[in-house]
Design an enzyme around this catalytic site. Structure first.
Site, mmCIF file in Angstrom:
data_model
loop_
_atom_site.group_PDB
_atom_site.id
_atom_site.type_symbol
_atom_site.label_atom_id
_atom_site.label_comp_id
_atom_site.label_asym_id
_atom_site.label_seq_id
_atom_site.Cartn_x
_atom_site.Cartn_y
_atom_site.Cartn_z
ATOM 1 N N LYS A 61 1.492 -1.143 -0.378
ATOM 2 C CA LYS A 61 0.586 -0.347 0.290
ATOM 3 C C LYS A 61 0.912 1.211 0.183
ATOM 4 O O LYS A 61 0.212 1.814 -0.178
ATOM 5 C CB LYS A 61 -1.140 -0.065 0.683
ATOM 6 C CG LYS A 61 -1.859 -1.432 1.615
ATOM 7 C CD LYS A 61 -2.846 -0.459 0.055
ATOM 8 C CE LYS A 61 -4.142 -1.724 0.201
ATOM 9 N NZ LYS A 61 -4.840 -1.189 -0.771
ATOM 10 N N SER A 278 -3.796 -12.571 3.638
ATOM 11 C CA SER A 278 -4.206 -11.682 1.551
ATOM 12 C C SER A 278 -2.958 -12.945 1.208
ATOM 13 O O SER A 278 -3.161 -12.617 -0.315
ATOM 14 C CB SER A 278 -4.248 -10.294 1.460
ATOM 15 O OG SER A 278 -3.204 -9.609 2.274
#
Length: 321
Positions: A61, A278
């Site tokens: 991110k 994830s």
């Protein structure tokens, strides 16, 4: 005898990064290979993964957050005195906090109350203002709450809007996709990525398709609306990000939370890679693609992306299994 080493100014300048920009450390993450988890695959079918925890904020991110902030500064939307505002499940918020601290911006975040305590601790260390939303509403509840505040007080905030901001996917188009192509010397045949904001899949996937239209893009998402895959969305039941094109991926995979937990343990105990949940889900998707190639006696290089490592999730009980 004492030996004293003296550095002249030129040597010191060559040894130290004088830029002071933490943003310069974002991107160019390495590709990982595997020995045991993929040992049943033939030699001409490879699975590789980008180690995104090597970004300075600890996750993929950092790429999107920096792209969003850089774009907003260039357009004048983000100026001194404004606070960066967004909703997050944690990692994008950490990236905003890191870059905001480096650039002198305050950060305010809305996030579900059930995010991992490790993520909350990191955000508090950065002195971020946190607003917690109903955990049963997940990331969608945080999105709705932050949108309401952004519309009430637009003069106080720069609403980064990671789910709808095209600077998100463009960061992966310019960075992640180009890196994968370069690191595999153009050998990549499949790219597998989880769906959260969808920025990674859309941006890196578009870049790889431009290099070679035959590259197959495969999405990964939870198998149900109620799941434990933090950062990923079950698109059929969630608010769809504005940057997401449902028809873009060539194939889709769904993953059970329990299977992702099991894969996270395997990656730690068989490969030495302590990765987030994830990341484990993405690995399941990549292995399915690779196994399909093997069954058809086809060759290929399957590349996936590990968004982060496990350090922000170690309070979860499954690690003790």
């Amino acid at each position: 005898m004492t030996i004293t080493a003296e550095l002249d100014a030129d040597t010191l300048n060559e040894s130290v990064d004088n830029s002071g920009d933490i943003e310069r450390q974002i991107g160019n993450t390495p590709l990982l290979s595997f020995r045991r988890v993929s040992k049943r695959l033939p030699a001409d079918v490879r699975v590789l993964a980008k180690a995104e925890w090597q970004n300075p904020g600890g996750s993929v991110k950092d790429r999107a957050a920096y792209g969003i902030i850089q774009s907003a500064e260039a357009s004048g939307q983000l100026q001194s005195g404004k606070t960066i505002l967004d909703s997050t499940s944690g990692n994008t918020g950490i990236a905003y906090a890191m870059i905001g601290a480096a650039k002198g911006y305050r950060v305010k975040l809305f996030l579900p109350e059930n995010v991992s305590p490790e993520r909350v601790a990191i955000l508090r260390a950065y002195d971020v203002e946190l607003v917690f939303t109903d955990p049963l509403e997940g990331s969608d509840g945080a999105i709705q709450a932050v949108q309401a505040l952004a519309s009430r007080e637009p003069q106080r905030y720069f609403y980064a809007d990671q789910y709808n901001n095209p600077a998100n996917w463009r960061a992966h188009y310019q960075g992640t996709g180009a890196e994968i192509w370069r690191q595999t010397a153009g050998a990549v045949t499949h790219f597998v990525a989880g769906l959260g904001t969808s920025g990674t899949l859309m941006g890196a996937g578009r870049r790889l398709k431009e290099y070679n239209p035959a590259v197959q893009i495969v999405s990964v998402e939870p198998d149900s609306p109620f799941h434990g895959l933090e950062g990923l969305k079950h698109m059929a039941s969630a608010i769809k990000p504005g940057i997401f094109d449902a028809g873009f991926a060539d194939a889709a995979q769904s993953v059970r939370t329990e299977d992702a937990h099991a894969m996270a343990l395997r990656l730690a105990r068989e490969e030495g890679y302590l990765v987030g949940i994830s990341s484990a889900a993405a690995m399941i998707g990549a292995l399915r693609v690779a196994e399909g190639l093997a069954e058809r006696e086809a060759s290929g290089t399957v590349v996936t992306l590990f968004p982060d490592n496990a350090y922000k999730y170690l309070s979860e009980a499954f690690w003790r299994g």
